[in-house]
Motif scaffolding. Structure first.
Motif, short mmCIF file in Angstrom:
data_model
loop_
_atom_site.label_atom_id
_atom_site.label_comp_id
_atom_site.label_asym_id
_atom_site.label_seq_id
_atom_site.Cartn_x
_atom_site.Cartn_y
_atom_site.Cartn_z
N ASP A 1 3.65 4.37 -20.35
CA ASP A 1 2.34 5.01 -20.32
C ASP A 1 2.11 5.71 -18.90
O ASP A 1 1.00 6.11 -18.52
N ALA A 2 3.21 6.21 -18.30
CA ALA A 2 3.27 6.91 -17.09
C ALA A 2 2.42 8.19 -17.01
O ALA A 2 1.90 8.48 -16.03
N THR B 1 -0.51 8.19 -18.50
CA THR B 1 -2.26 8.07 -18.30
C THR B 1 -2.31 6.96 -17.18
O THR B 1 -3.46 6.68 -16.68
N ARG B 2 -1.25 6.13 -16.84
CA ARG B 2 -1.51 4.95 -15.90
C ARG B 2 -1.67 5.44 -14.52
O ARG B 2 -0.84 6.11 -13.87
N VAL B 3 -2.94 5.08 -13.77
CA VAL B 3 -3.01 5.52 -12.53
C VAL B 3 -2.24 4.72 -11.67
O VAL B 3 -2.14 3.52 -11.56
N THR C 1 -7.08 10.72 -7.75
CA THR C 1 -6.19 9.80 -8.54
C THR C 1 -5.01 10.50 -9.02
O THR C 1 -5.04 11.77 -9.36
N TYR C 2 -4.08 9.94 -8.88
CA TYR C 2 -2.45 10.37 -9.43
C TYR C 2 -2.02 9.36 -10.23
O TYR C 2 -1.91 7.93 -10.23
N THR C 3 -1.57 9.71 -11.50
CA THR C 3 -0.66 8.80 -12.32
C THR C 3 0.66 8.67 -11.87
O THR C 3 1.07 9.52 -11.25
N TYR C 4 1.11 7.76 -12.58
CA TYR C 4 2.69 7.61 -12.37
C TYR C 4 3.55 8.66 -12.71
O TYR C 4 4.47 9.50 -12.41
N GLU D 1 -1.06 -3.69 -14.40
CA GLU D 1 -2.03 -2.66 -14.83
C GLU D 1 -3.49 -2.89 -14.15
O GLU D 1 -4.24 -1.87 -13.59
N ARG E 1 -2.15 -0.25 -9.21
CA ARG E 1 -2.71 1.03 -8.50
C ARG E 1 -2.79 0.55 -7.09
O ARG E 1 -3.34 -0.33 -6.41
#
Length: 442
Positions: free
Chosen positions: A41-42, A44-46, A58-61, A234, A263
């Motif tokens: 889920d890179a 959307t995953r923060v 914020t930056y996602t993977y 997560e 995170r």
């Protein structure tokens, strides 16, 4: 590819883990690619929360993967090649992690340096590591210019603003990243290829160099799982107020957190006291990682309304022996656990405490993590019995040797690391650093 994640929670007890755990080390492994490609889920995953005075970025993977690909391209276009080194002299920030990940993807070694280094120390580190490129904060550019370090390429991280500023012959980091192609082919790296070059001051204040390879991340994972009571993933937001320039804050905290999909928080100021709580509250930090002084500062600045706050720290990891006052405060005021980590500059994290497995003994550094053996030796390298003070000897173990007495003395074994730390091991295997060990005071 083999999944080297320890998953220590699958073992019923510490003793069970020590007897059954074994390392899974692939032949080819790249820290950056492994971290950024393992989370389905890179998108959307923060991955990163960057605390700025005006708000949170914020930056996602997926975002870090994309931007670090672009920076790897920028480095490649400037002539940086595998096994070159790239110095990163930045405070905690998105630019810092993107620069490090991009260099790693290219197969280069990252040289993380403190923004507080004096000119003489900075000059030594740059001449010693001979980086092909430097990524530096704009406030330090004049300091770099005063050093004859023969750096071919300099990327300057300016504050994002609409004003054009000519910084030639240097390159403006963010425009270079935005304009570079994201079509980058990862450089395959052997697991034992160099990844980081760390510098630390010795007892006389001189900088000492330590190189760690890509496998080093894997070797830190058992201690990371233990000191966080296996609560990593997560739902965890992890922050260390330390600069990302040492093995403690980088390979033992930052990169394991990314490995597990947590995170991470970036704060470019040197927070102390009440400022620590401000960052924790704004970013909803669940796991704090710091040295003994930072944990004590956290306790001393505890808000009077701590019970009414929306956040709640669940775990505090400390790289030093935790005083009883700090330990009791965390339990009684926060309902949080406090676990210690013993991190040696040459080996990384090799001992930890873990509330989920065994009692915490105040003042102890915990017990050797599964996959490691720690013995106490005298000046001749001979093993000493429990309770005897000597130097710590460290060795990675396989499944068989982890449950047997080491067959040879550390003084005659090539796979032992004799540390400079002095202490003793008690009958139950807990490690205690001596008051005469400089690191025990940190």
């Amino acid at each position: 590819m083999l999944d080297p994640t320890p998953h220590l929670e699958r073992f019923a007890s510490y003793e069970h883990a020590c007897s059954e755990f074994r390392w899974l080390i692939p032949d080819s492994f790249n820290i950056a690619n492994a971290i950024l490609s393992r989370h389905p889920d890179a998108v959307t995953r923060v991955a990163l929360i960057e605390a700025r005075p005006g708000g949170l970025n914020t930056y996602t993977y997926g975002g870090l993967d994309y931007l670090s690909d672009k920076f790897a391209t920028a480095l490649d276009e400037r002539g940086v090649r595998p096994r070159d080194s790239v110095a990163v002299i930045l405070p905690q920030s998105a630019a810092a992690i993107i620069a490090q990940l991009g260099a790693l993807k290219l197969g280069a070694s990252v040289v993380p340096l403190s923004v507080t280094l004096e000119v003489s120390a900075l000059a030594f580190a740059l001449r010693d590591s001979a980086p092909r490129a430097v990524v530096i904060d704009h406030t330090l550019r004049e300091r770099l210019r005063s050093i004859d370090a023969s750096v071919e390429t300099v990327f300057v991280v300016e504050k994002l603003n609409p004003e054009f500023k000519d910084i030639s012959p240097d390159f403006d980091f963010w425009p270079e990243v935005f304009e570079a192609s994201a079509d980058f082919t990862l450089v395959e790296t052997a697991v034992h290829s160099p990844a980081f070059i760390f510098y630390r001051a010795d007892s006389e204040g001189r900088l000492v160099r330590t190189t760690h390879n890509h496998a080093s991340l894997i070797y830190q994972l058992p201690a990371f799982e233990m000191c966080n009571n296996f609560q990593v993933g997560e739902g965890s937001t992890i922050w260390t107020p330390q600069e990302w320039v040492s093995i403690d804050s980088s390979l033992c905290s930052l990169y394991p957190a990314l490995w597990y999909g947590c995170r991470i928080v970036a704060c470019d100021s040197f927070a102390t006291g009440a400022d620590l709580w401000s960052v924790i509250e704004r970013c909803r930090v669940t796991n704090f990682f710091g040295n003994r002084a930072e944990v004590t500062s956290l306790r001393q600045a505890t808000p009077a309304t701590i019970s009414a706050c929306e956040f709640k720290l669940r775990n505090i990891g400390c790289t030093g022996a935790v005083p009883a006052d700090d330990h009791d405060w965390a339990i009684e005021s926060l309902g949080a656990s406090v676990n210690t980590v013993y991190c040696n500059p040459l080996t990384g994290s090799v001992a930890a405490s873990c509330k989920s497995w065994f009692e915490t003994r105040t003042g102890s550094m915990g017990r050797a993590t599964p996959g490691y053996s720690i013995e106490i030796v005298d000046e001749q390298g001979r093993m000493l019995p429990p309770g005897s003070e000597g130097r710590l000897a460290i060795r990675r173990t396989d499944k068989r040797s982890a449950i047997e007495s080491p067959p040879i003395q550390p003084s005659s074994a090539e796979d032992w690391t004799i540390s400079g730390d002095v202490g003793f091991k008690d009958e139950d295997g807990y490690i205690w650093l001596s008051q005469f060990s400089a690191r025990s005071k940190k």
